[in-house]
Scaffold this active site. Sequence first.
Site, mmCIF file in Angstrom:
data_model
loop_
_atom_site.group_PDB
_atom_site.id
_atom_site.type_symbol
_atom_site.label_atom_id
_atom_site.label_comp_id
_atom_site.label_asym_id
_atom_site.label_seq_id
_atom_site.Cartn_x
_atom_site.Cartn_y
_atom_site.Cartn_z
ATOM 1 C CG ASP A 62 -2.066 0.991 1.133
ATOM 2 O OD1 ASP A 62 -2.362 1.270 0.097
ATOM 3 O OD2 ASP A 62 -2.704 1.227 2.327
ATOM 4 C CD GLU A 116 -0.623 5.552 -3.994
ATOM 5 O OE1 GLU A 116 -1.339 4.432 -3.989
ATOM 6 O OE2 GLU A 116 0.088 5.679 -3.018
ATOM 7 C CG ASP A 138 -7.995 4.158 0.388
ATOM 8 O OD1 ASP A 138 -8.060 2.960 0.647
ATOM 9 O OD2 ASP A 138 -7.161 5.066 1.081
#
Length: 772
Positions: free
Chosen positions: A390, A393, A475
């Site tokens: 997670d 990015e 999300d």
Amino acid sequence: MIKARAILGAVREYRFQGDELWVDCGDPHMRITFLEPHLVRVRIVPGGEFKQQRSWDVAQPDENFKPVSVELQQTQHALFLHSTAFTVRVDKDTAQVEMLTPEGKPFFADLISPVWEEDRFWFTKRVENNEHYYGFGERGGQMEKSGQVMENWTTDPAQPHGAMVDPMYMAVPVYLALRPELCYGVFVNSTRHSKFDLSTPGELRFESDGEELDVYVAFGLQPLQVIEHLSDLLGKMPMPPKWALGYHQCRWSYGSENDVRVLAETFRKKEIPCDVIHLDIDYMNGYRVFTWNNDRFPNPKKLAFDMKENGFRLVTILDPGVKVDPNYAVFQDGHKKDVFIRNAEGDLARGYVWPDESVFPDFSRPDVRKWWGSWQKKLVEDGISGFWNDMNEPAVFEKPFSEGGGQVGTLPLDALQGLADERTTHAELHNLYGSGMAQASYEGMRKDNANQRAFHLCRSGFAGIQRWTASWMGDNAACWQHLRMSIGQIMNMGLSAVPFVGADIGGFAGNATPELFARWMQIGALYPFSRGHSCAGTLPHEPWVFGEEVENISREALNLRYQLMPYLYSVFWKAAERGYPVWRALFLHYPEDLQTYHIDDQVLIGRYLMAAPVLSPGLRARQVYLPQGEWFDWWEGTCYEGDQYILAEAPLDRLPLFVRSGAIIPMGPVFQNTAEQNSDSPLTIHIFPGEGFFTLYEDDGLSFEFEKGVYAQTKMKVETTSKQIKLSVNEREGSYKIPPRDVSVIFHDGRQLQQKTIKDEGAAFEIVFDRM
């Protein structure tokens, strides 16, 4: 750096060698290389200095492809490079490029010359009449992307993200273009910041930072063929363990060992199938990766063992940020081995994430990926079966999380990355960061998990991410709009050659209503990756918390998934072998039916099952489009002629589900987890009138022995006349041993059912039913 504006000029000279054409177009030079008869690469760069293959390139190197037979033809006005599948035409006056089908139909044609200016370039392609565009990764909004501008820059978007929020977590510059009798796919090989612009009628524009225009084009008569060619280029997903196809339960956070044990016992007590429990960031010691909070999880190895004994696997979250702490062994070791990204001044590039000040591994380097795997091994030794990667990015907060976190950004774009002989900046590798982390995770588990397949999940990534991991859509929120959005997102990911995908069932942020959760679970139980997840501060979202009616609906939805496991596992095998999507837009099988081009609220699961979920509150019926041919209501057996819309009944406890004529659907009994499913478990084969075929794929579901040929395939065929239907089953192929088992064949002839049962020992057999 490009110091002046450059465009293509007239062809000055060219040379043809093997399967490649080199063209001098003035300042820019062009290389056109056929990698397969249906796959071509076009590269153009001012000055003619083409980049060498880099270690992080996601496309297969040209030399990995076998030589292709191509022919060069020239006329007064153009050069024509022919493969056996299609042609590339280069205009001699302008050097503009267009592709031609064998019948001479143009596609992917330059509208004007590409342009290079300073440190960026753009090209503009002509949109042909009735051409439609799909893919582009996880974008929200309508599945067909005409009219949209789409940015390629991996980003943790502002909350809540929605249909038109862009960019998002993934940057996948892959798209599929479709018009009647013609389909092609495109991968634009630029890892830098870029965007697609379809907002101007009649044109598609791609703009990117960087210098070299590098485009791969795959052509095919059928869309599935095009996706297969793109998958040959970008890689295919690995065959997952069967337990990863079960249901996953998650929350931020199940914060203690006791919470996990109670959760698992509740699933088993209520007989709701589940295979995997995810642990979010609170299992760690102060959000330090590769650690445990010993107060909350005093004995993780025993917990993992007990969970496995009860049919559950544990998956832990990992974030790339490593806390800056001189007493923290991971930071100490990484600093000593110089694995962290440095800024332009040569100091460690620091940023705030969950553990506050952190540093970030440079996953573009093989030695760093190996280092990450060595620390990951400690969790594997504790019994962890998979990893959920997670925040990659990578996301960086504007202030410490302990002070609220604030807005989300990323690392400095001039930060240094890569091996010494291919050193570059984060601006070039930003979009690849999540993919590199996923690769490190996969490679580490492949090395350290003996002969056991593992599960990997990743939020961010670039084209080719499917080679390492499953993906989810980030999300989302507990709202009807996000339920609907997930359908097109998952289909477009599959059209981008990324098949193992899901969205958080029930919505991550906010609180689902009972009706929303019921409808979401009905279709979410059929997502390729099926996981319920919810955010800290929200109400519980487990399947039993919404009352008895929703609990029963959830149980039945998941029972169906587990019963369909023989069918689903075989569909996943096709994804691993050929790159086919698991979830398929209707046009993939009906490309001549223009009505299917805009349908993004129905989905084919494999070839034969079509789901039409209810996506708005209060509805107890919905309009469903049935493509050409006969279709059967899964629940009642009613037969409908296709090429029409029908009104399908949809009480709260029913997902509208239809079966294509000629379908062969192998199913198993209801199990609480996939570990209960044995190779000698009884099998039920549902057949429907028509002409159809299916290959049942089976292996042990756990190991890599299938890579050595230890698997079984059983080919089946249905043939139908006005009086009879016949199921022909070939002799089982392969070396995977399956004990004798009971096989029931159920013939669905409208509302009429007939059944015959045999003992299957792997020999060929036929079963014939007389139609009533």
